[in-house]
Design a protein around this motif. Sequence first.
Motif, PDB file in Angstrom:
ATOM      1  N   VAL A  10       0.864  -1.178   0.000  1.00  0.00           N
ATOM      2  CA  VAL A  10       0.000   0.000   0.000  1.00  0.00           C
ATOM      3  C   VAL A  10       0.902   1.229   0.000  1.00  0.00           C
ATOM      4  N   GLY A  11       0.376   2.321  -0.567  1.00  0.00           N
ATOM      5  CA  GLY A  11       1.196   3.513  -0.618  1.00  0.00           C
ATOM      6  C   GLY A  11       0.463   4.792  -0.344  1.00  0.00           C
ATOM      7  N   ALA A  12      -0.757   4.908  -0.863  1.00  0.00           N
ATOM      8  CA  ALA A  12      -1.521   6.150  -0.751  1.00  0.00           C
ATOM      9  C   ALA A  12      -2.949   5.827  -0.344  1.00  0.00           C
ATOM     10  N   ARG A  13      -3.655   6.862   0.054  1.00  0.00           N
ATOM     11  CA  ARG A  13      -4.999   6.714   0.621  1.00  0.00           C
ATOM     12  C   ARG A  13      -5.916   5.770  -0.161  1.00  0.00           C
ATOM     13  N   PRO A  14      -6.022   5.856  -1.496  1.00  0.00           N
ATOM     14  CA  PRO A  14      -6.937   4.947  -2.201  1.00  0.00           C
ATOM     15  C   PRO A  14      -6.575   3.474  -2.024  1.00  0.00           C
ATOM     16  N   ASN A  15      -5.280   3.191  -1.778  1.00  0.00           N
ATOM     17  CA  ASN A  15      -4.857   1.801  -1.616  1.00  0.00           C
ATOM     18  C   ASN A  15      -5.430   1.156  -0.363  1.00  0.00           C
ATOM     19  N   VAL A  38       3.645  -4.109   3.267  1.00  0.00           N
ATOM     20  CA  VAL A  38       4.587  -3.010   3.060  1.00  0.00           C
ATOM     21  C   VAL A  38       3.806  -1.724   2.839  1.00  0.00           C
ATOM     22  N   HIS A  39       4.087  -0.725   3.675  1.00  0.00           N
ATOM     23  CA  HIS A  39       3.554   0.620   3.439  1.00  0.00           C
ATOM     24  C   HIS A  39       4.716   1.465   2.931  1.00  0.00           C
ATOM     25  N   THR A  40       4.603   1.959   1.719  1.00  0.00           N
ATOM     26  CA  THR A  40       5.737   2.695   1.141  1.00  0.00           C
ATOM     27  C   THR A  40       5.904   4.076   1.754  1.00  0.00           C
ATOM     28  N   GLY A  41       4.848   4.586   2.390  1.00  0.00           N
ATOM     29  CA  GLY A  41       4.930   5.938   2.928  1.00  0.00           C
ATOM     30  C   GLY A  41       4.701   7.008   1.886  1.00  0.00           C
ATOM     31  N   GLN A  42       4.199   6.596   0.703  1.00  0.00           N
ATOM     32  CA  GLN A  42       3.866   7.599  -0.319  1.00  0.00           C
ATOM     33  C   GLN A  42       2.831   8.573   0.221  1.00  0.00           C
ATOM     34  N   HIS A  43       1.862   8.033   0.998  1.00  0.00           N
ATOM     35  CA  HIS A  43       0.919   8.893   1.724  1.00  0.00           C
ATOM     36  C   HIS A  43       1.598   9.208   3.048  1.00  0.00           C
ATOM     37  N   TYR A  44       2.088  10.441   3.178  1.00  0.00           N
ATOM     38  CA  TYR A  44       3.009  10.742   4.276  1.00  0.00           C
ATOM     39  C   TYR A  44       2.360  11.486   5.433  1.00  0.00           C
ATOM     40  N   ASP A  45       1.036  11.585   5.450  1.00  0.00           N
ATOM     41  CA  ASP A  45       0.323  12.160   6.594  1.00  0.00           C
ATOM     42  C   ASP A  45       0.119  11.035   7.612  1.00  0.00           C
ATOM     43  N   PRO A  61       1.696  -2.160   9.307  1.00  0.00           N
ATOM     44  CA  PRO A  61       2.565  -2.743   8.281  1.00  0.00           C
ATOM     45  C   PRO A  61       3.801  -3.392   8.891  1.00  0.00           C
ATOM     46  N   ASP A  62       4.295  -4.423   8.233  1.00  0.00           N
ATOM     47  CA  ASP A  62       5.536  -5.059   8.684  1.00  0.00           C
ATOM     48  C   ASP A  62       6.720  -4.120   8.496  1.00  0.00           C
ATOM     49  N   ILE A  63       6.604  -3.232   7.507  1.00  0.00           N
ATOM     50  CA  ILE A  63       7.642  -2.232   7.296  1.00  0.00           C
ATOM     51  C   ILE A  63       7.035  -1.000   6.644  1.00  0.00           C
ATOM     52  N   ASP A  64       7.511   0.167   7.036  1.00  0.00           N
ATOM     53  CA  ASP A  64       7.122   1.431   6.408  1.00  0.00           C
ATOM     54  C   ASP A  64       8.378   2.002   5.761  1.00  0.00           C
ATOM     55  N   LEU A  65       8.350   2.139   4.442  1.00  0.00           N
ATOM     56  CA  LEU A  65       9.530   2.613   3.710  1.00  0.00           C
ATOM     57  C   LEU A  65       9.746   4.116   3.864  1.00  0.00           C
ATOM     58  N   GLU A  66       8.718   4.841   4.315  1.00  0.00           N
ATOM     59  CA  GLU A  66       8.825   6.258   4.659  1.00  0.00           C
ATOM     60  C   GLU A  66       9.420   7.110   3.536  1.00  0.00           C
ATOM     61  N   VAL A  97       0.000  -5.818  -5.753  1.00  0.00           N
ATOM     62  CA  VAL A  97      -0.146  -4.361  -5.753  1.00  0.00           C
ATOM     63  C   VAL A  97      -1.581  -4.016  -6.153  1.00  0.00           C
ATOM     64  N   VAL A  98      -2.029  -2.850  -5.699  1.00  0.00           N
ATOM     65  CA  VAL A  98      -3.405  -2.436  -5.971  1.00  0.00           C
ATOM     66  C   VAL A  98      -3.409  -1.041  -6.591  1.00  0.00           C
ATOM     67  N   GLY A  99      -4.413  -0.799  -7.440  1.00  0.00           N
ATOM     68  CA  GLY A  99      -4.654   0.554  -7.935  1.00  0.00           C
ATOM     69  C   GLY A  99      -3.637   1.059  -8.934  1.00  0.00           C
ATOM     70  N   ASP A 100      -3.331   2.373  -8.848  1.00  0.00           N
ATOM     71  CA  ASP A 100      -2.581   3.016  -9.926  1.00  0.00           C
ATOM     72  C   ASP A 100      -1.657   4.128  -9.436  1.00  0.00           C
ATOM     73  N   VAL A 101      -1.240   4.062  -8.167  1.00  0.00           N
ATOM     74  CA  VAL A 101      -0.372   5.116  -7.640  1.00  0.00           C
ATOM     75  C   VAL A 101       1.083   4.782  -7.938  1.00  0.00           C
ATOM     76  N   ASN A 102       1.994   5.693  -7.603  1.00  0.00           N
ATOM     77  CA  ASN A 102       3.410   5.463  -7.889  1.00  0.00           C
ATOM     78  C   ASN A 102       3.946   4.206  -7.217  1.00  0.00           C
ATOM     79  N   SER A 103       3.462   3.915  -6.016  1.00  0.00           N
ATOM     80  CA  SER A 103       3.890   2.715  -5.300  1.00  0.00           C
ATOM     81  C   SER A 103       3.545   1.451  -6.081  1.00  0.00           C
ATOM     82  N   THR A 104       2.425   1.484  -6.793  1.00  0.00           N
ATOM     83  CA  THR A 104       1.960   0.319  -7.554  1.00  0.00           C
ATOM     84  C   THR A 104       2.972  -0.066  -8.621  1.00  0.00           C
TER      85      THR A 104
END
Length: 372
Positions: A10-15, A38-45, A61-66, A97-104
């Motif tokens: 997951v990376g951003a709110r829609p995910n 894995v949370h990439t931290g693309q959504h950084y709030d 998440p098991d890890i946050d890439l921040e 992976v889900v959706g269409d954000v950069n993390s995807t």
Amino acid sequence: MTKKTIVCVVGARPNFMKIAPIIKALKKTQEHVSFYLVHTGQHYDQAMKASFFQQLDIPEPDIDLEVGSGSHSEQTAHIMLRFEPVLDKVKPCAVLVVGDVNSTVACGLVAVKKAIPVIHVEAGLRSHDRQMPEEINRVLTDQISDTLFTTERSAHEHLLKEGIESRRIHFVGNVMIDTLRANLEHAIAFTETLKNYDKAQPVKVGEYALLTLHRPSNVDDPRTLTRLLLSIAGISRKLPVIFPIHPRTHNQIKQQGLLDVISSPTIIGLPPVGYLQMLGLMQSAKLVLTDSGGLQEETTSLGIPCVTLRENTERPITVEQGTNTIVGTDPEKIQACVDDILTTGGKSGRIPEYWDGKAAERILAEIKRIYL
């Protein structure tokens, strides 16, 4: 049977709304498969992230890439650099992976370069607008995916035209609707949301519009943003407008000196809200004005008229079968559509095929057949 691991990203709110039912389904079958989140931290709030994880019952998440903010290239590159060591450590049987954000696309690229199968949930959606970063992410992710799960029949046709083998495509329905159906009874009443933000107003159920606005094509161009906000100001003279304002949008409104345009007492500005708050706001609205893809789907499921402030949509089923109308950014078209809804009630629509709250179950069944 040896237990296998699927890395879920997951990376951003829609995910968050898309991964929640998949994680829930995977939890039920952990005798054969485990998941590594894995949370990439693309959504950084961080506050908003915590709110969504808690409300949707997503485990930490098991890890946050921040990775935080940055240009599309910077964000994608940072995600790739930080994601590769995760795969070296976990050694998964697949990356989902889900959706269409950069993390995807970023995590999909790392996986395929390491010969790890990629599973794409919400594959095949197309706006046919290459100016949208999300469209590039969708097309590229689908091309490198081994298993593609679609939400509507038209997505299957898009993928076939792009050379994807039919055997890799699976029509399973919409996981966003799984989440919506699972949380309807927990939605927070719009009156409570207004009260929590000291925005209590004499607004009644079914007698307000809900507005969301965040796409760069709408908020980064001063002329387009001005045109849209003036249209909203006009609508607010007929119908109060509740407007949870995305941070990006708020910054642009402030920079362009447009705060006065939305200062009317009938435009109720809020900070970003959590999923259950947004669900409550949607449920009780007369209509929704938005440039969000997810809200087009959710309003169709709820039977709420949706006015999409874009020139196109990657979710045509919401127009063909649902409650959605595409109006673009032309003030006359926006006003005419709103007037029609106020007069006739708008499109009634129907619930599309497989938008039944069981998409994640179908996804899990295919994953078990293919990977376990």
